[in-house]
Every structure is written in C-alpha cells, then in structure tokens.
Design an enzyme around this catalytic site. Structure first.
Site, short mmCIF file in Angstrom:
data_model
loop_
_atom_site.label_atom_id
_atom_site.label_comp_id
_atom_site.label_asym_id
_atom_site.label_seq_id
_atom_site.Cartn_x
_atom_site.Cartn_y
_atom_site.Cartn_z
N SER A 72 44.10 48.47 14.66
CA SER A 72 45.03 48.06 13.91
C SER A 72 45.95 47.44 14.74
O SER A 72 46.83 46.50 14.28
CB SER A 72 45.88 48.97 12.76
N ASP A 95 29.10 57.54 31.72
CA ASP A 95 30.29 56.45 31.92
C ASP A 95 29.92 55.14 31.57
O ASP A 95 28.84 54.61 31.97
CB ASP A 95 30.92 56.57 33.01
N ILE A 96 30.35 54.62 30.25
CA ILE A 96 29.94 53.15 30.02
C ILE A 96 30.56 52.21 30.89
O ILE A 96 30.11 50.93 30.93
CB ILE A 96 30.81 52.87 28.51
N TYR A 137 46.59 48.07 25.46
CA TYR A 137 45.59 48.53 24.82
C TYR A 137 45.29 47.52 23.68
O TYR A 137 44.03 47.17 23.66
CB TYR A 137 46.25 50.13 23.94
N ASN A 164 59.95 59.52 17.34
CA ASN A 164 60.41 58.29 18.09
C ASN A 164 61.23 57.26 17.15
O ASN A 164 60.51 56.72 16.26
CB ASN A 164 59.25 57.79 18.85
N THR A 175 38.37 62.33 27.70
CA THR A 175 39.16 62.75 26.59
C THR A 175 38.52 63.53 25.67
O THR A 175 39.09 64.15 24.65
CB THR A 175 40.06 61.59 25.96
N GLY A 176 37.15 63.77 25.73
CA GLY A 176 36.37 64.61 24.83
C GLY A 176 36.01 65.79 25.32
O GLY A 176 36.37 66.03 26.42
N VAL A 204 50.49 61.31 16.58
CA VAL A 204 51.53 61.93 16.02
C VAL A 204 51.01 63.27 15.33
O VAL A 204 51.77 64.12 15.35
CB VAL A 204 52.52 61.05 15.57
#
Ligand code: NAD
Length: 324
Positions: free
Chosen positions: A122, A57-58, A145, A206, A36-37, A189
């Site tokens: 969070s 890759d980790i 997640y 949403n 995604t980077g 968002v």
C-alpha cells in the site's frame, strides 16, 4: 500435485502461507535467509514430506534458479520490510527488494513457472490523498521502501509483456496476526504495542494518533494469495490488487481496542498510559483500500474484520509470548 515456492517463508506472512498450502495438500518449497525470519516459524513443517526448505539469499541468482526448479507457482514474500529501515539503509533495501525481486523474476521465467504472485504494498499509493485507494490511481512514493515496491510492479508488468510470465501483485495494507515479530527497531505497530502492554510498558504513538490504517488480518492475506494462484479467470492475471478489508481505524482507536482485549487477560493493562512522540518521516497519513477489484476479479471476501482479527491475534500473543 501442484508445487509452490514460498520465498520469505520463515517470516510472518510467508510462514502463514506455507501452513495453509500444506493443509491444502500442495507441495511446498520454501526459501529464506533468516535475516528477519525465524527457524521456529518453519520448524512445524519440517516433518511434512511435502515440504522442503532452502536456506539462501534472493540476491544470489543461482539460489533463485535452484529454488524455482519444478515450481508451478511462486508466492514471493522475501523482502526487507519497514519504511524506517529503508530510510536508514536504502541501498540494502534496494538490493534485496529490487535486485532480489529481479533475480526471482528471471529464475521464474527460465524455469517456466506458471504464475508469479508477489507481495506489493500500500506504500505505493505514496502522497496520493484520494480515499479509498483504487489500484489505478497512485501518487509519488514517500520512502525508498515505497520506491522498491513500485519498481516491483513495473518489473512484473514488463516481464509479462516481454517474456509472457503471468504475474499478480498483492498490495498488502498493514497486515497483522500470529507470528508477526513484536521485537526489534522495525517492528510493526500492533505486535510492538501488544508486547509492550503485556510487559506493562507504555506504548508511544507517533503523532497524535489520528493517522488511520486499513489494518488487515493475516487470514485475509492468505485468502488473497490462494485466490491468486487458483483463479482460472485469465482476465484477472497481470494486474495488482489491494489486499485489505476496506475499512480504517485510527492508531489511537486501535490502541484502545488492544488495551480492551488484553485487559481480559490482565486487568492491570487497562490503566497503562499511552504516550505520544513526533510523527515519523515517510508515514502516509491515511490508508483505506477499495477492495472492489479483488472482489470482482478474484471473488475475494475478507473473512475477518479488523476487530475479529485483532481479537484472534491478541489471543495468540497471549498464549505464545506472555511471560507473566
Ligand atoms: N507486514 C505487512 O504489513 C506488509 C505490508 C506490505 C507489504 N508487505 C510485504 O510482505 C512481504 C512479507 O512481509 P512480512 O511482514 O512477512 O515480513 P517478514 O520480515 O516477517 O518476512 C520477510 C521474510 O523474508 C526473508 N528475507 C528477507 N531478505 C531476504 C533475502 N535477501 N533472501 C531470502 N530471504 C529474505 C526474511 O528472513 C523474512 O523471513 C514483504 O515483501 C513485505 O514487504 C508486508
């Protein structure tokens, strides 16, 4: 010269950390697999002799071992973000966020790394309705997640207890700012709405827009990471910290403020209609952090309130991504 490994360095938060660390004269090794980077996020650092990059890759322990060689501090950012992504594909999120995290802990332990600072979330507050969120009072996770991020905290704690590895977990609250990716199905968002408004498209909220978030500007997050590696307060180690502003804004208000700031560049944006869709599964209704623990233990003082950060972010998107 202290040597820091930043994983996920080609991503939003990782690239901002690398930038600041290099400004502060740290030596930086970066690891990313570009899932995604973006290469463009690390290109500006490549000419710096204190910067080196490992594409890898980790999920591969050998790669993690190589990346941790000679490292003093780790800022571990590499993970698959996004609650909806984890709902669509919990196995891959778990492989990266839990399996990859464990590999990094093992490699940190084996290479005698001094401190392992990692991106917590969070989302760990889950179904707890208490506001503001205080570190010791969490609920049950509402998404795969959130499970992965909770497991990270548990593993970090156990690695301290069993191997003596010092760790700090930073529970990020809705981070935003320069270089956050506005594209793709799992975009956050703020950048998503910025790009839609810049293209004169209607953003879709949403739900009714009354959900609220403690939106946190990237500079506050960079500050917390630096405090976490630089603190000499030993009592501050092996704990988790809310990384936020300590204020909340509804999605509806955030969208209106965005429109206001973007209208300064393009007046037509103020008339764009905002649409509403169904509420998303896994979304926590309200999020507001107490930042007292970070203030007391680390001396954290957010440099940017939500509005200041949003203004800077909008300016950056306008300069860098506006096609008009
Ligand atoms: N952005 C937020 O609001 C937020 C909130 C809470 C937690 N976090 C956490 O902060 C961290 C950074 O998030 P971000 O917003 O910068 O996301 P991002 O997607 O921009 O960055 C993540 C980076 O990790 C890399 N990566 C992913 N899987 C990898 C793997 N298997 N091996 C190597 N590299 C891999 C990606 O290519 C990407 O560059 C993540 O751990 C995320 O869960 C972010």
């Amino acid at each position: 010269m202290k040597h820091v490994l930043v994983t996920g360095a080609a991503g939003f938060i990782g690239s901002n950390l690398v930038e600041r660390l290099l400004e502060l004269n740290y030596k930086v090794t970066a690891l990313d697999n570009f899932v995604t980077g973006y290469q463009k996020n690390i290109d500006p650092f490549l000419s710096n002799p204190r910067f080196s990059f490992i594409e890898g890759d980790i999920r591969d322990l050998e790669t993690c071992q190589k990346a941790c060689n000679g490292i003093d501090f780790i800022l571990h950012e590499a993970a698959l973000g996004s609650v909806p992504r984890s709902i669509n594909d919990p196995i891959t999120s778990n492989d990266v966020n839990v399996g990859g995290f464990l590999n990094m802990l093992v490699a940190a332990r084996d290479n005698g790394v001094k401190r392992f600072v990692y991106a917590a979330s969070s989302s760990t507050y889950g179904d707890s309705k208490a506001l503001p969120k205080v570190e010791d009072n969490i609920g049950k996770p509402l998404s795969p997640y959130a499970v992965t991020k909770l497991v990270n905290e548990i593993y970090a704690d156990v690695f301290h207890k069993t191997y003596g590895l010092d760790t700090i977990g930073l529970r990020y609250f809705n981070v935003f700012g320069r270089r956050q990716d506005p594209n793709g199905a799992y975009a956050a968002v703020i950048p998503k709405f910025v790009i839609q408004l810049m293209n004169h498209e209607s953003p879709t909220i949403n739900g009714d827009g009354t959900f609220s978030r403690d939106f946190t500007y990237i500079d506050n997050v960079v500050q917390m990471n630096l405090l976490a590696i630089e603190t000499d307060n030993h009592g501050a180690l092996n704990q988790v910290y809310n990384t936020a502003v300590g204020d909340r804004t509804t999605i509806k208000d955030m969208t209106e403020i965005l429109k206001e700031y973007l209208s300064a560049f393009d007046p037509a944006i103020k008339d764009i209609e905002i649409l509403h869709g169904p509420t998303r599964k896994g979304d926590v209704p309200h999020s507001l952090a107490s930042i007292e623990k970070a203030r007391q233990n680390l001396g954290y003082q957010p440099s940017h309130e939500f509005r200041d950060g949003l203004k800077e972010a909008v300016e950056w998107y306008w300069e860098n991504l506006n096609k008009n």
